[in-house]
Design an enzyme around this catalytic site. Structure first.
Site, mmCIF file in Angstrom:
data_model
loop_
_atom_site.group_PDB
_atom_site.id
_atom_site.type_symbol
_atom_site.label_atom_id
_atom_site.label_comp_id
_atom_site.label_asym_id
_atom_site.label_seq_id
_atom_site.Cartn_x
_atom_site.Cartn_y
_atom_site.Cartn_z
ATOM 1 N NE ARG A 15 -2.417 -1.331 3.424
ATOM 2 C CZ ARG A 15 -2.839 -1.018 4.639
ATOM 3 N NH1 ARG A 15 -3.919 -0.292 4.785
ATOM 4 N NH2 ARG A 15 -2.184 -1.417 5.713
ATOM 5 N N GLY A 440 -25.306 0.924 17.976
ATOM 6 C CA GLY A 440 -24.428 -0.151 18.432
ATOM 7 C C GLY A 440 -23.068 0.296 18.898
ATOM 8 C CB SER A 441 -19.986 1.165 17.186
ATOM 9 O OG SER A 441 -20.435 2.053 16.199
ATOM 10 C CB CYS A 524 -7.082 -0.471 1.091
ATOM 11 S SG CYS A 524 -6.043 0.491 -0.015
ATOM 12 C CG ASP A 607 -25.968 -3.948 12.698
ATOM 13 O OD1 ASP A 607 -27.015 -3.344 12.969
ATOM 14 O OD2 ASP A 607 -24.943 -3.901 13.411
ATOM 15 C CD GLU A 673 -27.209 7.316 5.827
ATOM 16 O OE1 GLU A 673 -26.483 6.350 6.095
ATOM 17 O OE2 GLU A 673 -26.984 8.098 4.902
ATOM 18 C CG HIS A 702 -21.781 9.879 7.845
ATOM 19 N ND1 HIS A 702 -23.134 9.670 7.829
ATOM 20 C CD2 HIS A 702 -21.212 8.692 7.587
ATOM 21 C CE1 HIS A 702 -23.372 8.400 7.547
ATOM 22 N NE2 HIS A 702 -22.227 7.789 7.395
#
Ligand code: GLN
Ligand code: ZN
Length: 762
Positions: A15, A440-441, A524, A607, A673, A702
């Site tokens: 990378r 959730g997170s 990536c 999910d 969303e 976001h």
């Protein structure tokens, strides 16, 4: 028989391009260093392909960010807002302009928004969407393709083949920014620029050019067929002597076959991995001067090629066309495969012997020609590897196969219909109207990340790691209680990634060290590899959900990733239908759901953000896909009692065309969303009279922006115009893992206030 590729991975095996770009953006390195790295990578990629025996070697497939964006620069379709960046050239180089267009530009007192990005067909690669105005003008702007050809020509003995996005696909990939016109109407203005570029390449010595026209493998919009005929007649007329190759991939040509074969180009490339059957229809249709490039090596996956199968196709083509008119290639650009299997030192020998990454796929293209010409040694070696994989006991678990074969309608159905479940669940949880929850997170802070890294490196014992995770979880629960949320989550601190976490605990999955594939720009992804029958031999999440539930009297949501998302974000085995693999994963998730229920978890979220990503390119295939995808979800969700509440979560914003299938998933609660569309997409749910409960996201996760209470209250009131109030949940748009704690806490406090205000008004 010429051998070639359509494109090669850009990032470098380690990378390097990602690092160089990010360093450049952060001003850790200068322009010169970035360019030198890029130049080196391109040369290495060319050399590798030449050494592997490719006759035609793509150039201009390399890009700092995205090849569609590069095409926009080539034809000078630069939106007006970037004019100040253009004026700054050559102060700013073309690469700087491309970065500004892709990422936005906040320098010299300017604040320019980035161009939109979207998925490249059914891949996980994202391209920068061209913007077209009604009075759009085009002019030859960028010299990138000429420079690339020049560099390749000086370096290679093999023939460099400049690659461009074809003119019709380029227009179709874009978006009209003014009303009252269709982008295909711009073709007469665009085409002269393409022709100028092609003529210049020809004058520079180019023998071949590749024009990518993947739309020929899709359901064409009105006017596209005429556009194709017009474009390629003009190109043939003005570029005599230049050999043109039109490439198609990701699907078969189907109803576009006679169009594709009558474009008057020199060579047509077809994807025989996705649609091997098209060869038989195609061969009798080919005009005498048209060559055929056979995409026989899978450019979308990591499995070793089955020479037997490929050879059958090559023979079939050669029998009709003769060797001179046949080329061998990967099915599509190798951009979508990881770079080099050689680097995978942690995979065991057996698994490695089944795989091929980009570099190994070059070898396969070369070997196929040798095998065709009678090299029996290579043939036998490949045969043995393919046979060994097919027979391996690591792949085939009779008990797993028996279980999926025995799935019935019943297994995909909850005991009672939603109204009964809803009233049982209401009695059980006694939640207020407009119940609040999160997806959730919680923030994955640097602390949490370094914790995981330290544990992986062995600098932390399992006990220490566990204790640290427990304390993070406990704190997150305390905070949620303090904020006043109704249904809590444990925060997902133990998870690196929502698919990898489950893959690591399930049988049938393998992980690579360097199997990165470009997703967008410098980003990536490293998808897990599903190589065998999937089974769940042990609990995956019960320990954390049980612990979290023990910390609170409020309901704690169990948190799982659904079968379709796990499938979609992995490299999937190619020896059985995707639907079969989905069914296996569904049963594994079902067992976990049942185990969570048994451990006292009453609300479980499965999910499925990737359901829509799996939609096939062709409309005719959509129903079949949605049928098995929805069924996989239902199987995963239906092992529990009526009183257990199943949630699902999806984060994308167009539900119109699949609302029927979303309803068929029959989750008790779906969170989606919506905030960026001001609740407007609830219209689809309202029109359909969607019966189950919905949590339309009331704020966009976001951005670090903290939304005010009034703003979210207004959104909830708007949602109540579309949906019955008793069905509405209150939650953010998605998980909060990318956010920081201060904004998370502030936003959630406001969200709970908004819910309370709306309740008070009811
Ligand atoms: N539960 C996951 C989270 O909150 C969902 C992520 C997603 O939808 N992509 O992070
Ligand atoms: Zn989401």
């Amino acid at each position: 028989m010429l051998k070639h590729t359509l494109g090669y991975p850009r990032m470098g095996a380690r990378r390097q391009l990602k690092k160089a770009c990010e360093d450049y953006w952060q001003r850790r390195i200068g322009r010169q260093e970035l360019f030198v790295t890029a130049q080196r990578l391109q040369e290495e990629q060319w050399r590798l392909q030449e050494a592997a025996g490719m006759d035609l070697i793509p150039c201009n497939d390399f890009s700092f960010y995205d090849h569609v964006l590069d095409t926009t620069l080539l034809v000078g379709a630069i939106p007006d807002r970037y004019a100040p960046v253009v004026t700054d050239l050559p102060q700013n180089t073309e690469a700087d302009l491309a970065f500004a267009m892709a990422r936005g530009y906040q320098e010299h007192g300017l604040d320019l928004t980035a161009m939109e990005m979207t998925k490249w067909f059914d891949t996980n690669y994202h391209y920068i969407v061209p913007e077209f105005r009604a009075n759009q003008q085009f002019r030859l702007f960028s010299n990138k393709v000429f420079n690339a050809f020049d560099a390749a020509r000086h370096m290679l003995n093999a023939t460099p083949k400049p690659v461009l996005v074809g003119p019709v696909s380029y227009l179709l990939l874009g978006k009209e920014k003014d009303p009252g016109f269709h982008r295909l109407e711009l073709l007469p203005r665009l085409l002269p620029v393409y022709i100028e570029a092609l003529q210049r390449l020809h004058n520079m010595g180019a023998k071949w050019v590749q024009l990518d026209e993947p739309f020929l493998a899709t359901d064409l919009p009105a006017g596209a067929a005429d556009a194709y005929r017009y474009a390629y007649t003009e190109i043939a007329k003005h570029c005599k002597g230049l050999r043109t190759m039109v490439t198609t991939y990701f699907e078969g040509l189907r109803d576009n076959m006679s169009l594709a074969t009558s474009l008057g180009v020199c060579c047509l490339h077809v994807d025989l991995v996705r649609d091997p059957g098209q060869l038989g229809d195609l061969l009798p249709m080919l005009p005498e001067k048209l060559s055929l490039s056979l995409g026989v090596v899978d450019g979308r996956n990591i499995w070793k090629n089955d020479y037997g199968r490929s050879l059958g196709l090559i023979r079939q083509a050669v029998d009709t066309l003769g060797e001179d008119r046949v080329m061998i290639a990967p099915s599509c650009s190798l951009l979508h495969t990881p770079t080099d299997l050689e680097l995978e030192t942690a995979l065991d020998e057996e698994l490695r012997s089944w795989m091929a990454f980009a570099r190994q796929k070059l070898q396969e293209v070369a070997e196929l020609e040798q095998v065709f010409h009678g090299d029996t040694g290579l043939w036998e070696k490949n045969n043995a590897a393919i046979a060994a994989r097919a027979a391996s006991s690591r792949i085939h678990k009779p008990s797993v196969k028996a279980r999926t074969a025995a799935i019935t309608e019943r297994d995909a159905q909850r005991t009672s219909a939603f109204p009964q479940r809803q009233s049982l669940q209401q009695q059980r949880f006694r939640l207020p109207m407009y119940p609040t929850t999160t997806i959730g997170s919680f923030p994955q802070t640097t602390d949490i990340r370094s914790l995981r890294a330290a544990f992986k490196k062995g600098n932390l014992t399992a006990e220490q790691y566990d204790a640290a995770l427990e304390s993070a979880t406990r704190e997150a629960i305390r905070l949620q209680e303090d904020i006043g949320l109704d249904v809590l989550v444990h925060g997902e601190f133990e998870r690196n990634d929502m698919v990898e976490y489950f893959g690591e605990k399930l049988e049938g999955f393998a992980f690579t060290q360097h199997g990165w594939v470009q997703s967008y720009g410098s980003r990536c992804v490293k998808p897990p590899v599903i190589y065998g029958d999937v089974s769940r031999e042990r609990d995956m999440t019960v320990r954390w959900s049980e612990f979290a539930q023990s910390c609170t009297a409020l309901p704690m949501k169990g948190m799982l990733t659904g079968p379709v998302t796990i499938l979609q974000w992995s490299f999937v085995r190619d020896d059985q239908p995707r639907s079969e693999t989905a069914a296996q994963i569904a049963l594994a998730i079902r067992d976990e759901v049942v185990a969570l229920e048994a451990a006292g978890i009453g609300i479980i979220q499965i999910d499925e953000p990737a359901i829509r990503e799996g939609l096939p390119i062709r409309c005719a295939d959509r129903e079949a896909y949605l049928g098995w995808a929805v069924s996989a979800f239902r199987v995963s969700a239906s092992g529990v009692k009526d009183e257990t509440q199943i949630h699902t979560h999806m984060c994308y914003s167009d539900f119109n065309d699949i609302i029927r299938h979303i309803a068929a998933m029959d989750a008790d609660v779906i969170t989606i969303e919506t905030s960026r569309s001001q609740m407007e997409l609830l219209e689809a749910f309202a029109d359909y009279r969607y019966p189950n409960e919905i949590g339309p996201g009331v704020y966009d996760i976001h951005s670090p922006r903290v939304p005010g209470t009034a703003e979210m209250e207004a959104l909830l009131l708007k949602a109540a115009e579309y949906l019955p109030a008793r069905n509405i949940w209150v939650n953010p748009d998605c998980g909060l893992k990318t956010r920081k704690w201060p904004e998370t806490e502030a936003a959630l406090r406001n969200m709970v206030s908004a819910a309370k205000a709306v309740r008070a008004g009811v």
